[in-house]
Design an enzyme around this catalytic site. Structure first.
Site, PDB file in Angstrom:
ATOM      1  N   HIS A 160       0.803  -1.232   0.000  1.00 18.49           N
ATOM      2  CA  HIS A 160       0.000   0.000   0.000  1.00 18.49           C
ATOM      3  C   HIS A 160       0.836   1.281   0.000  1.00 18.49           C
ATOM      4  O   HIS A 160       0.525   2.236   0.728  1.00 18.49           O
ATOM      5  CB  HIS A 160      -0.945   0.010   1.201  1.00 18.49           C
ATOM      6  N   HIS A 234      -9.485   2.257   0.302  1.00 14.39           N
ATOM      7  CA  HIS A 234      -9.444   1.071   1.159  1.00 14.39           C
ATOM      8  C   HIS A 234     -10.580   1.055   2.189  1.00 14.39           C
ATOM      9  O   HIS A 234     -10.396   0.584   3.318  1.00 14.39           O
ATOM     10  CB  HIS A 234      -8.084   1.027   1.863  1.00 14.39           C
ATOM     11  N   GLU A 366     -11.511  -3.522  -2.712  1.00 12.61           N
ATOM     12  CA  GLU A 366     -10.550  -2.538  -3.222  1.00 12.61           C
ATOM     13  C   GLU A 366     -10.364  -2.756  -4.716  1.00 12.61           C
ATOM     14  O   GLU A 366      -9.755  -3.741  -5.131  1.00 12.61           O
ATOM     15  CB  GLU A 366      -9.202  -2.713  -2.520  1.00 12.61           C
TER      16      GLU A 366
END
Ligand code: BGC
Length: 401
Positions: A160, A234, A366
């Site tokens: 991420h 997210h 996501e």
């Protein structure tokens, strides 16, 4: 009188969102746009000018970072009373407030109560994630013959965007209003070399709330050197309301015939496996918890979305429904894949609104490119070159049945 008014407003909200339909039929073949699936939400106040008068966008201070940067919180309200809150720290969604079938409004996305709580650390609740959502094995990849090493923050892997990803920066922001939506344009300039990525990246995400009860997320980015990019949001969803319990009885449909099997570190092997006859199959609506015990660690997998060759527009990717509250959420995206994650690592240490977030108290959908794509030439590319524009959109559409 005030209570009566609140009750009336709540009931009206329920009526406005009510529709007899749940998740669309023929889902697995669908290439449906949000417009085609539109539910008539109009009431006697449907004229655009009247609706416009009922939308609003407000901005308030949400505190300061330890570095002294001001953080603002925007509240978007549409003509039907749906409300979305987004703060400039991490361009983070902190609330999506929708009514259930009785008009009772809840925030259906996991969030924390204060900026201080967000700054203490959290697993990307509502965050905008970049430069690269999901994992890059060993934090290494090659581009044009040159190897790059990224910050590693998930054992040996990059996750991420790294140690200080886009979820931990204060984005610049500007409100926007159209005839039928209110929104905020967030921009962030990421310096060449940040977290190990090549090129200065100018990223932009616009979050807007429409009078069709859609939350739109529109991403774009440009670079001054060849680089890689994979942006997502997210949000963790709990259609019963944040902190209300686990999401195992909520139902999910995914427009995906295939998924990516992963190793112990959640890195894809490269195989693109059929979901047929496995607990990974969500082509028909399934309670999220009905087969979760058969999936080691719970769902945390990238599903490859069924798209026609060369299809670039928004297609229906997922639909979630809470039979109890009647809330339905459809997800449309231009992205090729979706990471379905069942909050397996939520361990009860985070709390908000007096409630504790335990394992499986939220699920994430996501929308993104495949994890570790830079190390899999067979996956759709995530490269971005100078002169090109990265563009992706995702739309969440809310209603009740
Ligand atoms: C990942 C999970 C991770 C979570 C929070 C998800 O996108 O797939 O493995 O634990 O994000 O970081």
């Amino acid at each position: 009188m005030k209570n009566y008014y609140n009750h009336l407003t709540a009931s009206l909200l329920g009526v406005v969102l009510a529709a007899a339909v749940g998740c669309p039929a023929q889902f697995q073949k669908a290439s449906v746009s949000p417009e085609e699936s539109s539910v008539n939400t109009s009431d006697d106040m449907s004229a655009p000018e009247k609706e416009r008068g009922k939308m609003s966008i407000t901005k308030e201070s949400f505190g300061k970072t330890p570095e002294g940067e001001e953080v603002d919180l925007y509240t978007l309200t549409n003509a039907h009373g749906l409300r979305v809150k987004i703060m400039t720290y991490g361009a983070t969604i902190t609330a999506v407030e929708t009514p259930d079938r009785d008009g009772e409004v809840e925030n259906i996305t996991l969030s924390l109560d204060s900026l201080e709580d967000y700054l203490k650390g959290h697993p990307y609740f509502g965050s905008t994630v970049g430069r690269y959502a999901n994992r890059i094995a060993q934090g290494k990849f090659s581009l044009d013959g040159k190897e790059y090493t990224l910050a590693t923050n998930n054992d040996a892997n990059h996750l991420h965007g790294g140690v200080k990803g886009f979820d931990k920066v204060v984005w610049k922001s500007e409100p926007i209003e159209t005839d039928d939506s209110v929104g905020v344009i967030f921009t962030h300039e990421s310096a060449d070399g940040e977290e190990g990525y090549p090129g200065k990246l100018n990223a932009e995400v616009t979050y807007s709330l429409t009078n069709d009860n859609e939350l739109k997320m529109e991403y774009s980015a440009t670079t001054d050197k060849p680089t890689i990019v994979n942006l997502t949001n997210h949000a963790y969803w709990n259609l019963a309301g944040r902190g209300a319990g686990d999401i195992l009885s909520q139902e999910l449909t995914l427009a995906a015939d295939r998924f990516l099997p992963v190793d112990a570190g959640l890195i894809p092997s490269g195989e693109q496996k059929s979901v047929k006859d496995t607990p990974m199959d969500f082509l028909q609506p399934q309670a999220i918890g009905s087969r979760i015990a058969q999936v080691e660690g719970g769902y945390d997998h990238c599903y490859i979305l069924n798209k026609k060759d060369g299809e670039e527009g928004l297609t229906l990717a997922a639909c979630a429904e809470d039979p109890q509250s009647g809330r339905v959420m459809e997800v449309y995206t231009t992205q090729p894949a979706i990471q379905f994650y069942t909050g397996n690592f939520l361990d009860g240490t985070l709390q908000a609104g007096g409630k504790t977030y335990k394992q499986h108290f939220g699920f994430c959908l996501e929308t993104q490119h495949y994890p570790d794509s830079p190390n899999h030439p067979e996956f759709p590319t995530t490269q971005l070159k100078p002169g090109e524009k990265y563009e992706q959109s995702t739309v969440h559409k809310f209603r009740v049945r």
